[in-house]
Design a protein around this motif. Sequence first.
Motif, PDB file in Angstrom:
ATOM      1  N   GLU A 158     -17.070   2.082 -47.982  1.00  0.00           N
ATOM      2  CA  GLU A 158     -17.541   3.037 -46.982  1.00  0.00           C
ATOM      3  C   GLU A 158     -19.266   2.726 -46.416  1.00  0.00           C
ATOM      4  OE1 GLU A 158     -15.099   6.572 -48.786  1.00  0.00           O
ATOM      5  OE2 GLU A 158     -17.129   6.568 -49.252  1.00  0.00           O
ATOM      6  N   ALA A 159     -19.736   2.553 -47.450  1.00  0.00           N
ATOM      7  CA  ALA A 159     -21.352   2.363 -47.151  1.00  0.00           C
ATOM      8  C   ALA A 159     -21.576   1.006 -46.140  1.00  0.00           C
ATOM      9  CB  ALA A 159     -22.100   1.669 -48.324  1.00  0.00           C
ATOM     10  N   GLY A 165     -21.508  -0.137 -38.299  1.00  0.00           N
ATOM     11  CA  GLY A 165     -20.934   0.562 -37.188  1.00  0.00           C
ATOM     12  C   GLY A 165     -19.338   0.431 -37.002  1.00  0.00           C
ATOM     13  N   GLY A 166     -18.783  -0.040 -38.134  1.00  0.00           N
ATOM     14  CA  GLY A 166     -17.120  -0.039 -38.397  1.00  0.00           C
ATOM     15  C   GLY A 166     -16.604  -1.250 -37.841  1.00  0.00           C
ATOM     16  N   LYS A 167     -17.345  -2.247 -37.563  1.00  0.00           N
ATOM     17  CA  LYS A 167     -16.986  -3.705 -37.054  1.00  0.00           C
ATOM     18  C   LYS A 167     -17.711  -4.794 -37.402  1.00  0.00           C
ATOM     19  CE  LYS A 167     -18.226  -2.935 -32.308  1.00  0.00           C
ATOM     20  NZ  LYS A 167     -17.854  -2.646 -30.807  1.00  0.00           N
ATOM     21  N   GLY A 168     -17.084  -5.933 -37.506  1.00  0.00           N
ATOM     22  CA  GLY A 168     -17.711  -7.073 -38.091  1.00  0.00           C
ATOM     23  C   GLY A 168     -17.159  -7.910 -39.221  1.00  0.00           C
ATOM     24  N   GLN A 169     -17.867  -8.934 -39.410  1.00  0.00           N
ATOM     25  CA  GLN A 169     -17.734  -9.815 -40.603  1.00  0.00           C
ATOM     26  C   GLN A 169     -18.539  -9.151 -41.524  1.00  0.00           C
ATOM     27  OE1 GLN A 169     -18.121 -13.804 -39.326  1.00  0.00           O
ATOM     28  NE2 GLN A 169     -16.377 -14.074 -38.590  1.00  0.00           N
ATOM     29  N   GLU A 187     -10.980  -5.544 -56.186  1.00  0.00           N
ATOM     30  CA  GLU A 187      -9.644  -5.185 -55.715  1.00  0.00           C
ATOM     31  C   GLU A 187      -9.318  -3.936 -55.082  1.00  0.00           C
ATOM     32  OE1 GLU A 187      -5.728  -3.860 -58.309  1.00  0.00           O
ATOM     33  OE2 GLU A 187      -6.704  -5.517 -59.049  1.00  0.00           O
ATOM     34  N   TYR A 188     -10.151  -2.868 -55.520  1.00  0.00           N
ATOM     35  CA  TYR A 188     -10.174  -1.602 -54.651  1.00  0.00           C
ATOM     36  C   TYR A 188     -10.951  -1.734 -53.542  1.00  0.00           C
ATOM     37  CZ  TYR A 188      -8.361   0.890 -58.735  1.00  0.00           C
ATOM     38  OH  TYR A 188      -7.511   1.521 -59.736  1.00  0.00           O
ATOM     39  N   MET A 189     -11.843  -2.576 -53.434  1.00  0.00           N
ATOM     40  CA  MET A 189     -12.605  -2.624 -51.967  1.00  0.00           C
ATOM     41  C   MET A 189     -11.355  -3.448 -50.897  1.00  0.00           C
ATOM     42  SD  MET A 189     -16.382  -4.446 -52.613  1.00  0.00           S
ATOM     43  CE  MET A 189     -17.206  -4.112 -54.151  1.00  0.00           C
ATOM     44  N   GLN A 190     -10.722  -4.253 -51.359  1.00  0.00           N
ATOM     45  CA  GLN A 190      -9.554  -4.958 -50.368  1.00  0.00           C
ATOM     46  C   GLN A 190      -8.619  -3.871 -50.142  1.00  0.00           C
ATOM     47  OE1 GLN A 190      -8.832  -8.096 -53.187  1.00  0.00           O
ATOM     48  NE2 GLN A 190     -10.101  -9.565 -51.809  1.00  0.00           N
ATOM     49  N   LYS A 191      -8.153  -3.057 -51.113  1.00  0.00           N
ATOM     50  CA  LYS A 191      -7.192  -2.085 -51.045  1.00  0.00           C
ATOM     51  C   LYS A 191      -7.773  -1.025 -49.809  1.00  0.00           C
ATOM     52  CE  LYS A 191      -4.610  -1.873 -55.232  1.00  0.00           C
ATOM     53  NZ  LYS A 191      -4.267  -1.201 -56.263  1.00  0.00           N
ATOM     54  N   GLU A 192      -9.188  -0.533 -49.866  1.00  0.00           N
ATOM     55  CA  GLU A 192      -9.703   0.218 -49.174  1.00  0.00           C
ATOM     56  C   GLU A 192      -9.873  -0.399 -47.527  1.00  0.00           C
ATOM     57  OE1 GLU A 192     -11.877   3.978 -47.950  1.00  0.00           O
ATOM     58  OE2 GLU A 192     -10.574   3.339 -49.977  1.00  0.00           O
ATOM     59  N   LEU A 193     -10.216  -1.588 -47.513  1.00  0.00           N
ATOM     60  CA  LEU A 193     -10.146  -2.054 -46.070  1.00  0.00           C
ATOM     61  C   LEU A 193      -8.885  -2.316 -45.616  1.00  0.00           C
ATOM     62  CD1 LEU A 193     -12.502  -5.337 -47.098  1.00  0.00           C
ATOM     63  CD2 LEU A 193     -12.918  -3.484 -45.478  1.00  0.00           C
ATOM     64  N   GLU A 194      -7.802  -1.999 -46.263  1.00  0.00           N
ATOM     65  CA  GLU A 194      -6.315  -1.938 -45.469  1.00  0.00           C
ATOM     66  C   GLU A 194      -6.133  -0.752 -44.700  1.00  0.00           C
ATOM     67  OE1 GLU A 194      -3.554  -2.126 -48.776  1.00  0.00           O
ATOM     68  OE2 GLU A 194      -4.190  -4.388 -48.971  1.00  0.00           O
ATOM     69  N   LYS A 195      -7.032   0.417 -45.133  1.00  0.00           N
ATOM     70  CA  LYS A 195      -6.969   1.345 -44.077  1.00  0.00           C
ATOM     71  C   LYS A 195      -7.163   1.149 -42.536  1.00  0.00           C
ATOM     72  CE  LYS A 195      -8.046   4.560 -47.892  1.00  0.00           C
ATOM     73  NZ  LYS A 195      -9.484   5.598 -48.364  1.00  0.00           N
ATOM     74  N   ASP A 196      -6.754   2.223 -41.850  1.00  0.00           N
ATOM     75  CA  ASP A 196      -6.698   1.748 -40.278  1.00  0.00           C
ATOM     76  C   ASP A 196      -8.168   1.895 -39.821  1.00  0.00           C
ATOM     77  OD1 ASP A 196      -5.067   1.113 -37.902  1.00  0.00           O
ATOM     78  OD2 ASP A 196      -6.066   3.409 -37.328  1.00  0.00           O
ATOM     79  N   GLU A 197      -8.872   2.789 -40.308  1.00  0.00           N
ATOM     80  CA  GLU A 197     -10.278   2.875 -39.948  1.00  0.00           C
ATOM     81  C   GLU A 197     -11.115   1.633 -40.091  1.00  0.00           C
ATOM     82  OE1 GLU A 197     -12.284   5.543 -43.105  1.00  0.00           O
ATOM     83  OE2 GLU A 197     -10.023   5.730 -43.640  1.00  0.00           O
ATOM     84  N   ILE A 201     -12.996  -4.362 -39.326  1.00  0.00           N
ATOM     85  CA  ILE A 201     -13.997  -5.290 -40.349  1.00  0.00           C
ATOM     86  C   ILE A 201     -13.127  -6.392 -40.986  1.00  0.00           C
ATOM     87  CG2 ILE A 201     -15.156  -4.885 -42.596  1.00  0.00           C
ATOM     88  CD1 ILE A 201     -15.817  -1.972 -41.798  1.00  0.00           C
ATOM     89  N   GLU A 202     -13.673  -7.447 -41.066  1.00  0.00           N
ATOM     90  CA  GLU A 202     -13.026  -8.701 -41.570  1.00  0.00           C
ATOM     91  C   GLU A 202     -13.690  -9.185 -42.750  1.00  0.00           C
ATOM     92  OE1 GLU A 202     -11.861 -13.459 -40.301  1.00  0.00           O
ATOM     93  OE2 GLU A 202     -13.190 -12.085 -39.172  1.00  0.00           O
ATOM     94  N   LEU A 203     -13.328  -9.283 -44.007  1.00  0.00           N
ATOM     95  CA  LEU A 203     -13.664  -9.802 -45.353  1.00  0.00           C
ATOM     96  C   LEU A 203     -13.699 -11.369 -45.086  1.00  0.00           C
ATOM     97  CD1 LEU A 203     -15.043  -9.532 -48.083  1.00  0.00           C
ATOM     98  CD2 LEU A 203     -12.909  -9.137 -48.821  1.00  0.00           C
ATOM     99  N   VAL A 204     -14.651 -11.953 -45.075  1.00  0.00           N
ATOM    100  CA  VAL A 204     -14.514 -13.560 -44.733  1.00  0.00           C
ATOM    101  C   VAL A 204     -14.615 -14.321 -45.810  1.00  0.00           C
ATOM    102  CG1 VAL A 204     -15.397 -13.401 -42.239  1.00  0.00           C
ATOM    103  CG2 VAL A 204     -16.974 -13.735 -44.335  1.00  0.00           C
ATOM    104  N   LYS A 205     -15.183 -13.736 -46.877  1.00  0.00           N
ATOM    105  CA  LYS A 205     -15.253 -14.396 -48.179  1.00  0.00           C
ATOM    106  C   LYS A 205     -15.789 -13.780 -49.334  1.00  0.00           C
ATOM    107  CE  LYS A 205     -17.300 -18.885 -50.288  1.00  0.00           C
ATOM    108  NZ  LYS A 205     -16.130 -19.224 -50.539  1.00  0.00           N
ATOM    109  N   VAL A 206     -15.284 -14.016 -50.619  1.00  0.00           N
ATOM    110  CA  VAL A 206     -15.857 -13.654 -51.712  1.00  0.00           C
ATOM    111  C   VAL A 206     -16.454 -14.596 -52.674  1.00  0.00           C
ATOM    112  CG1 VAL A 206     -15.412 -12.603 -54.232  1.00  0.00           C
ATOM    113  CG2 VAL A 206     -13.999 -11.887 -52.062  1.00  0.00           C
ATOM    114  N   ALA A 207     -18.090 -14.779 -52.516  1.00  0.00           N
ATOM    115  CA  ALA A 207     -18.506 -15.831 -53.295  1.00  0.00           C
ATOM    116  C   ALA A 207     -19.040 -15.202 -54.583  1.00  0.00           C
ATOM    117  CB  ALA A 207     -19.649 -16.151 -52.287  1.00  0.00           C
ATOM    118  N   TYR A 208     -19.321 -16.179 -55.420  1.00  0.00           N
ATOM    119  CA  TYR A 208     -19.651 -16.147 -56.935  1.00  0.00           C
ATOM    120  C   TYR A 208     -21.164 -16.583 -57.163  1.00  0.00           C
ATOM    121  CZ  TYR A 208     -14.808 -14.444 -56.897  1.00  0.00           C
ATOM    122  OH  TYR A 208     -13.739 -13.759 -56.662  1.00  0.00           O
TER     123      TYR A 208
END
Length: 351
Positions: A158-159, A165-169, A187-197, A201-208
């Motif tokens: 959400e943050a 502005g609701g769009k971008g990588q 995992e919960y972030m990825q589930k949240e990103l599945e929502k239409d709103e 927004i594109e999650l391009v990478k999970v880095a460690y």
Amino acid sequence: MKKLFMLIVTLVLLLGVLAACSQGSSSGDSQKPSKDKEDDGGQKKYAFIFKNTGNPYGEKMMDGFEEAIKELNGEAILRAPDQPTAEAQIQIIEQLITQKVDSITITGNDPDALQPALTKAMDAGIKVISVDSAVNAKSRITHVNQADPEAIGRVQIEAISEMIGGKGQIAILSATSQATNQNLWIEYMQKELEKDEYKDIELVKVAYGDDLRDKSVSETEALLKTYPKLKGIIAPTTVGIAAAGKVLTDKGLKGKVMLTGLGLPSEMASYIESGVCPWMYLWNPIDVGYAAGYTASALIKGDIEGEVGDKFEAGRTGAKEVVEDGDGTQIMLGEPFKFEKSNIAEWKEVY
């Protein structure tokens, strides 16, 4: 002479009886301590193992744990390996088993790899709980969770969405790939990103960054280089978010690449005040460690068994209840707290 002989024989027999009684009494005392000794039991030893040394979040958690153990008149043993690996934690667990501690509280570097060592500890009568980053249900009696993991994942999406502005990588800069808490939040972030709103927004990478400052800096720099159109970074780790804040500041990217996540107010105050990180979230790690200390004590005393529905008082953090957690159980502290310009000044002096 006969009377004298009989007198000697009688004395010998009497001394033999007295010696036998004395030996029997001594044998009984060695096998069963007196009631006073049983009641005393000596000072309980409470061990805490964090992921690795040099982690400010872990240091605050251990401060809270030690505070609780002092209130409980116990001995706090605080340990952490140099590197955040399961192998390093296993060595410490083995040492603590040898020391015959009464409890082990651990922030796991791996959910499964610690199981043989922790099972061995429990078989030795040691009460084992995990805190912050859970080990699997077979490796502990219960888990102390800093907040609702669904809420932690959701608020960070959400943050970042609001910030860009609701769009971008966007990218996520996590701790280690084996950290159970980080993986669950992601995992919960990825589930949240599945929502239409969030469709734009594109999650391009999970880095460690492995909760190491230098590696987290390098991973942030690599994200910026690999994804020049990157609009935001979520770092659900106090080490990672501080490292990302420094990189964005040094490269003059304030307002161009947005940053949020989970951070310590004392480390993030300057980045929040400058606007590099408009706001972030966390809980009080001191309270997390403190509640874990009281949980370990409740288990040792037999006030709880780690079963769903068990209730106990956790000092200044109040009443707690054991709830379900997949195949195991857990104790939850509360919702994540939002830190922003309006309140960061007061909190940066706390932790």
